[in-house]
Design a protein around this motif. Sequence first.
Motif, PDB file in Angstrom:
ATOM      1  N   UNK A 242      -6.858  -4.871  25.363  1.00 48.38           N
ATOM      2  CA  UNK A 242      -6.788  -5.863  24.295  1.00 48.38           C
ATOM      3  C   UNK A 242      -5.652  -6.841  24.573  1.00 48.38           C
ATOM      4  N   UNK A 243      -5.699  -8.025  23.954  1.00 49.56           N
ATOM      5  CA  UNK A 243      -4.516  -8.888  23.992  1.00 49.56           C
ATOM      6  C   UNK A 243      -3.381  -8.238  23.198  1.00 49.56           C
ATOM      7  N   UNK A 244      -2.164  -8.652  23.452  1.00 51.97           N
ATOM      8  CA  UNK A 244      -1.004  -8.162  22.722  1.00 51.97           C
ATOM      9  C   UNK A 244      -1.090  -8.651  21.280  1.00 51.97           C
ATOM     10  N   UNK A 245      -1.120  -7.728  20.321  1.00 49.32           N
ATOM     11  CA  UNK A 245      -1.285  -8.049  18.907  1.00 49.32           C
ATOM     12  C   UNK A 245      -0.030  -7.659  18.128  1.00 49.32           C
ATOM     13  N   UNK A 246       0.287  -8.441  17.089  1.00 50.15           N
ATOM     14  CA  UNK A 246       1.475  -8.242  16.266  1.00 50.15           C
ATOM     15  C   UNK A 246       1.062  -8.098  14.809  1.00 50.15           C
ATOM     16  N   UNK A 247       1.741  -7.168  14.087  1.00 53.42           N
ATOM     17  CA  UNK A 247       1.290  -6.765  12.758  1.00 53.42           C
ATOM     18  C   UNK A 247       2.432  -6.737  11.744  1.00 53.42           C
ATOM     19  N   UNK A 248       2.067  -6.988  10.481  1.00 54.12           N
ATOM     20  CA  UNK A 248       2.973  -6.781   9.354  1.00 54.12           C
ATOM     21  C   UNK A 248       2.112  -6.457   8.132  1.00 54.12           C
ATOM     22  N   UNK A 249       1.719  -5.197   7.976  1.00 49.28           N
ATOM     23  CA  UNK A 249       0.746  -4.826   6.933  1.00 49.28           C
ATOM     24  C   UNK A 249       1.334  -4.901   5.519  1.00 49.28           C
ATOM     25  N   UNK A 250       0.428  -4.969   4.563  1.00 50.14           N
ATOM     26  CA  UNK A 250       0.776  -4.996   3.148  1.00 50.14           C
ATOM     27  C   UNK A 250      -0.215  -4.097   2.404  1.00 50.14           C
ATOM     28  N   UNK A 251       0.282  -2.990   1.797  1.00 48.70           N
ATOM     29  CA  UNK A 251       1.688  -2.592   1.645  1.00 48.70           C
ATOM     30  C   UNK A 251       2.263  -1.982   2.916  1.00 48.70           C
ATOM     31  N   UNK A 252       3.557  -1.662   2.859  1.00 54.08           N
ATOM     32  CA  UNK A 252       4.268  -1.065   3.982  1.00 54.08           C
ATOM     33  C   UNK A 252       4.733   0.328   3.572  1.00 54.08           C
ATOM     34  N   UNK A 253       4.612   1.283   4.474  1.00 51.28           N
ATOM     35  CA  UNK A 253       5.006   2.664   4.194  1.00 51.28           C
ATOM     36  C   UNK A 253       6.433   2.889   4.661  1.00 51.28           C
ATOM     37  N   UNK A 254       7.246   3.472   3.779  1.00 52.77           N
ATOM     38  CA  UNK A 254       8.658   3.695   4.079  1.00 52.77           C
ATOM     39  C   UNK A 254       9.088   5.080   3.605  1.00 52.77           C
ATOM     40  N   UNK A 255      10.185   5.549   4.175  1.00 50.96           N
ATOM     41  CA  UNK A 255      10.885   6.734   3.688  1.00 50.96           C
ATOM     42  C   UNK A 255      12.287   6.340   3.270  1.00 50.96           C
ATOM     43  N   UNK A 256      12.724   6.862   2.137  1.00 52.42           N
ATOM     44  CA  UNK A 256      14.137   6.834   1.812  1.00 52.42           C
ATOM     45  C   UNK A 256      14.764   8.026   2.528  1.00 52.42           C
TER      46      UNK A 256
ATOM     47  N   UNK B 204       6.716   6.470   0.665  1.00 53.56           N
ATOM     48  CA  UNK B 204       6.434   5.543  -0.421  1.00 53.56           C
ATOM     49  C   UNK B 204       5.711   4.311   0.116  1.00 53.56           C
ATOM     50  N   UNK B 205       4.901   3.723  -0.727  1.00 58.70           N
ATOM     51  CA  UNK B 205       4.175   2.509  -0.367  1.00 58.70           C
ATOM     52  C   UNK B 205       4.806   1.335  -1.106  1.00 58.70           C
ATOM     53  N   UNK B 206       5.362   0.394  -0.331  1.00 63.10           N
ATOM     54  CA  UNK B 206       6.038  -0.772  -0.910  1.00 63.10           C
ATOM     55  C   UNK B 206       5.227  -2.034  -0.671  1.00 63.10           C
ATOM     56  N   UNK B 207       5.190  -2.949  -1.638  1.00 61.75           N
ATOM     57  CA  UNK B 207       4.621  -4.277  -1.342  1.00 61.75           C
ATOM     58  C   UNK B 207       5.360  -4.910  -0.166  1.00 61.75           C
ATOM     59  N   UNK B 208       4.640  -5.642   0.650  1.00 63.73           N
ATOM     60  CA  UNK B 208       5.260  -6.204   1.844  1.00 63.73           C
ATOM     61  C   UNK B 208       6.473  -7.077   1.501  1.00 63.73           C
ATOM     62  N   UNK B 209       6.384  -7.879   0.453  1.00 57.20           N
ATOM     63  CA  UNK B 209       7.508  -8.746   0.104  1.00 57.20           C
ATOM     64  C   UNK B 209       8.777  -7.937  -0.145  1.00 57.20           C
ATOM     65  N   UNK B 210       8.643  -6.837  -0.854  1.00 58.56           N
ATOM     66  CA  UNK B 210       9.811  -5.980  -1.117  1.00 58.56           C
ATOM     67  C   UNK B 210      10.351  -5.403   0.175  1.00 58.56           C
ATOM     68  N   UNK B 211       9.443  -4.892   1.021  1.00 59.97           N
ATOM     69  CA  UNK B 211       9.885  -4.330   2.295  1.00 59.97           C
ATOM     70  C   UNK B 211      10.617  -5.365   3.130  1.00 59.97           C
TER      71      UNK B 211
END
Length: 260
Positions: free
Chosen positions: A57-71, A206-213
């Motif tokens: 594949x071509x090189x692909x770049x991502x920024x999903x919404x929502x974003x999964x994080x750990x505290x 946790x699942x955060x909205x992308x803007x918050x992340x």
Amino acid sequence: MPIYLPELPDDPAAPFPDPRTALREPDGLLAMGGDLSPARLLTAYASGIFPWYSEGQPLLWWSPDPRTVFRTNAVHLSRRFLRDLRRSTWTVTADTAFRRVIDACAQTPRAGQPGTWITPAMREAYHALHALGFAHSIEVWDGATLVGGLYGVAIGRMFFGESMFSAAPGGSKTALAALAHQLDLRGWPLIDAQIENAHLVSLGAESWPRDRFLDVARALAAEPGEPGHWRDRFGRLAARSLAGGGDKTTATAIPIGRAT
């Protein structure tokens, strides 16, 4: 209808498109092209963007919404796992076997995944980041045998998890627990886990909205960091010391929504 996808310029220092312009389907696909140079990768992670593509594949770049994080102070470990951990004779290190960890992550079979996105080019790119002191590995040892580990990218006070593996039951969880413990002690509050899956949720993701992340991750990445290898800072940790005294522990956490 054709999908327009921005193509990155040749200059590795060029900015990425605004992550908020990423596609909804597939979720988070932002741009294509460019390269995997250290400058490009550091710009991407600091902007809340990561590379993800398969061989051919071509090189692909991502920024999903929502974003999964750990505290780093709020990851859940089961009582059964904590009991096993208290009896463990394993030890944990950092940055002593980066190449072995990333190779194991690439080679470990995963349910529902016929191949790996950790291509030879990706491996070499993260080796280069490791040599510069920005990519790190956590290793779990049973004597001289590597039984688990993970790797990711650290910028400022933000850790971006990439992948983890187990060669023995509990190996990757132990690596996660050790990483989260160390980050929490340093005052690093968050770990990027990228994409949600059931395993991560079971550990307290946790699942955060992308803007918050983006707001939080960019601010943390912009803070003064600790570039350089973590081997001496981390030392050799007894895995049983991570168990704490209850069914939750601050000695846990981590990411890797693309590999569980």
